[in-house]
Structure formats: C-alpha cells, structure tokens
Design an enzyme around this catalytic site. Sequence first.
Site, PDB file in Angstrom:
ATOM      1  N   LYS A 201       0.843  -1.195   0.000  1.00  0.00           N
ATOM      2  CA  LYS A 201       0.000   0.000   0.000  1.00  0.00           C
ATOM      3  C   LYS A 201       0.880   1.249   0.000  1.00  0.00           C
ATOM      4  CE  LYS A 201      -3.875   1.914   2.752  1.00  0.00           C
ATOM      5  NZ  LYS A 201      -4.733   1.668   3.925  1.00  0.00           N
TER       6      LYS A 201
ATOM      7  N   SER B  60      -9.539   1.625   3.484  1.00  0.00           N
ATOM      8  CA  SER B  60      -8.796   2.405   2.506  1.00  0.00           C
ATOM      9  C   SER B  60      -7.769   1.603   1.708  1.00  0.00           C
ATOM     10  CB  SER B  60      -8.089   3.551   3.230  1.00  0.00           C
ATOM     11  OG  SER B  60      -7.151   3.028   4.152  1.00  0.00           O
TER      12      SER B  60
ATOM     13  N   SER C 127      -9.530  -0.666   7.712  1.00  0.00           N
ATOM     14  CA  SER C 127      -9.042  -0.427   6.344  1.00  0.00           C
ATOM     15  C   SER C 127      -8.440  -1.633   5.636  1.00  0.00           C
ATOM     16  CB  SER C 127      -8.008   0.700   6.339  1.00  0.00           C
ATOM     17  OG  SER C 127      -8.656   1.934   6.403  1.00  0.00           O
TER      18      SER C 127
END
Length: 524
Positions: free
Chosen positions: A76, A171, A195
Amino acid sequence: MLRTSLRQVSAALKEGRLTPTELCQRCLALIRTTKFLNAYITVTEETALKQAEESEKRYKRGQPLGILDGIPIAVKDNFNTAGIETTCASNMLKGYISPYNATVVQKLLDQGAVLLGKTNLDEFAMGSGSTDGVFGPVRNPWSYSKQYKEKSVPKSHSEHEESNWVITGGSSGGSAAAVSSFTCFAALGSDTGGSTRNPAAHCGVVGLKPTYGLISRHGLIPLVNSMDVPGILTRCVDDAAVLLGSLAGHDPKDSTTIQDDFKPFEIPNLTDFSKLSIGIPKEYHAPGLSSEILALWSKAADLFKNAGAKVVEVSLPHTRYSIVCYHVLCTAEVASNMARFDGLEYGHRSDMKDSTESMYAATRREGFNDVVRGRILSGNYFLLKQNYEKYFVKAQKVRRLIANDFVKVFRSGVDILLTPTTLSDAALYTEFIQEDNRTRSAQDDILTQAANMAGLPAINVPTALSERGLPVGLQFIGRSFQEKQLLTVAKWFEKQVQFPVIQLEEVKRHDSGVFQHKKSTSFS
C-alpha cells in the site's frame, strides 16, 4: 499458476516447475491488462525483474531465502519504500521518495520477496471506499467477474462496463484488488478502523489485522498512532499466517512493538471443538445490516454449533458509543499527525511568498483534499483548550470501557467472537459517492473499528456470494496476541464454506492452466 496460493507457488519455484522471473513477468503482464482497475499507483517493473533475477540465482544455487523468495507482492502506498515514490494518494506527497524502507517492507525484501509496486488508497488512508485518492478510484475486480455479470442486467454492454462497477472498500482497496485480481500473491495494507478487513470483505480475500504492537509501524505514514497496524491481504488464511510469521516481532525502531521474538507457526487442524467457545455479540446486529449478511452470520454460528463448539450470545454494551468515540480520537490524532506536512521539510510546497504563514496555508490548501482538511479541522476543534476535557479526554475514557467489554467477554470463557465485517456487499461507485466521506466511513467502520480501539487481532474470511454475485465476508475477533488460535478457527471456517474463485476473463488469458479450479460449491 497465478491463481494458486502463496505456499503452492513457492513449492513450484522450489521444484523448478517455474522460475521467479517467469512468475514476475506473468504478474506484470496481468497488471498491464488489468490497469483499468487502477489498483496500482506505481508499478516497479525494472526493480521487480532485478529482484526476481537475484531470486532465480539463489534457487539455482539451491539456497532460497525461505518461503517468500521470488514471490510477487504489492505494498500500500502509505508505507515508505527507499528509492520508490510514496504518495499516500495525495498531492501533498506527489514525487516524495523516502530515504528508507518501512520495517515491514525491509523484512519482505530480506526474505527475497519481489516488490511489484505500490497500491492505491484513499488519500492518507482516510476513507472506506478507495475512491478519494488523487489518482482516482479503485475498481473492484468482481465488477468484471462472470459471477457478477450474470446477476446484474445492464441496458447495454458498454454501459455495464462504465457505470455498473462496484467499489473495493477502503482504505486499502488497491491492495485488496491486487490480490483479488491475481496480480500478486499477497499485499500489505494498513488498518486503523477496518481499512484492511473492509476491502478484503468486498473483494473476496482474507484480510488480517494483527494485535496492536505485534508488527512494526516504523515507516508506515501515521494516521492514528494508537490504532494503526499494518494489515495482511492474501488469498487464503494459510498465506496470511506465512506473512504474519515473516513480519511479526520486536522492532527497536518502534517502541510500541512487543519485546519478545515472534515464533512463526503452521496453522494446526481444528479437531477438538469441545473446548471452543464462540461468542456472538448482540450489539453487532447493527442498524443497516443487510438481511443477507444476517442470514450468513447465523448460518456460520450454526456451523460451529453443529461441529460441537459452544456458541453463546454475548454483550459488548459500550459498542454503541464506539463509532463516535473513534471519530473524536481519530480526528484528534490526525490533526496532530498532519501538522508535519508544512511545505518545509518534504512533499509539496506552495509558491506563495507573502509570508511563512501564507506559504503554510497555501501548501496545505493545495496539498490536502477536502476529506483530510475536514478531519484536521474536526480534530483541532476537539483539541481546543476549552474542548479538550469534554471531547478528547472523555473519548479516551470511553475507549477504555470499550476495551474492557472485550476483556470481560474473553474472561468469561469465550475464545473467539464472530461478527459481520460489513453491513452489506459492495456498493456501486455511482451510489457510493452520493454521500460524503465522513458519513460513509461512519457506516462502514461500524463493525470493525472497535477491534482497533481495543488493539485486538481480527480477520475477515470470505464467506459467500451475495444475490448480486458479490463477495461477503465474516469477521473473527480474537484475544490479544492469540493469532494462532484466531487463524486456526478462521482456517477451519474457510475450509467449510468453500468460497468460489473469481472468474475473470483477463486472468484466464494469462494463466497457463496449471491451476486446478477450486470447487465452486457455495456456502450460501
């Protein structure tokens, strides 16, 4: 070969049925054809091929570094990577190249993993749809699956492609989409209020949020220091255990990590259910929970009951205050963390030259989107001298009560809690963006954020497909540092439900058919 598990592909590399370079090239080719998903912000093709070459040499010498050697992974884009841009999907950090690797990234590289690239997210990981980053929204691979296309009836083919796609959740949506579309075998996400688990549920993959302090946060760009943990996204529970074993343990650079070394484990088979107690928290029957998920939840409880486990309804009475409490603490820490982006040391700097103050203001106006600015404003409001006791201190006290609820339940003899992960399956992008980020996040984090506030380990296990042909997951929450027990239960459950494999045309073209198709018997 791209659709196998991490362990299986590692065995294939060891046996010489495949080379790390071939594997890397296949993944990169698939990243190119699935570019429309927008899962990656940066694809590090050259670096990845170099790493794969090095790995190949080690295999030829018969000295691979371990199970992760030569395995393609994604990270990420809020983890620092030396020499590779780290943007947090924000204009504030466009072009920022960190001088060091995050501890988790370094650990993966030290074990020979091949880094394919950095994945897309909501700006600074603030959101639950992966729709609010500066590089555009991530599309859920299941939007293009045979299963979803058969269930949704578009007016015309082109219209289906354009307006019928669903969100990945967030996210860590880029990481979840990358694993779900077979472009990598595992990915790192982060989990502050859900997330990692939320996009895992929407994309039909396993998402593990470890106990706070088990995995180092050094080099993870902070959102909420007291809740952030690196998350693990994989295709199956076994693979999550492999990654956990590689990443967990003390880090001198992160004072919040455990002091002891972590012993990697293989997940044992669950055979004796007589000693297992599963708790069903009644407060998780939240407003807005879809009837489909409710039915799956009770079906899953029956599965454990029929196997001989004790299934009990439990109460976590302070759950109803948790989302408000989370909002206060989250925004307060965000306001404090975001103060470092002032245009002086790194990241974006405005051309405004009237005064230092005007340069600060212009930099932050240009660099942050509305969502981030909104959270900073809220947080600063809660931290004002006259509000500090009333909001921030009070929320800290409520957080303690929420954590104590879990302690009491686990002390009463319950081993694992079983809850839904999300209120429903993935929303259409066009519907999702109708509501503002804060409203959506409050709804989407409702079932996941309490585990962050209590620092407990939790995992999403893909369970079934909804009536729309989209993935639905259930969440297991374990005792602090009892990841082995949590993953043992999760693995047994995963085996029972036989979640179907996503059928993507794009993947079939790149896969050489080495993979035997998993049974598509469905739990629902």
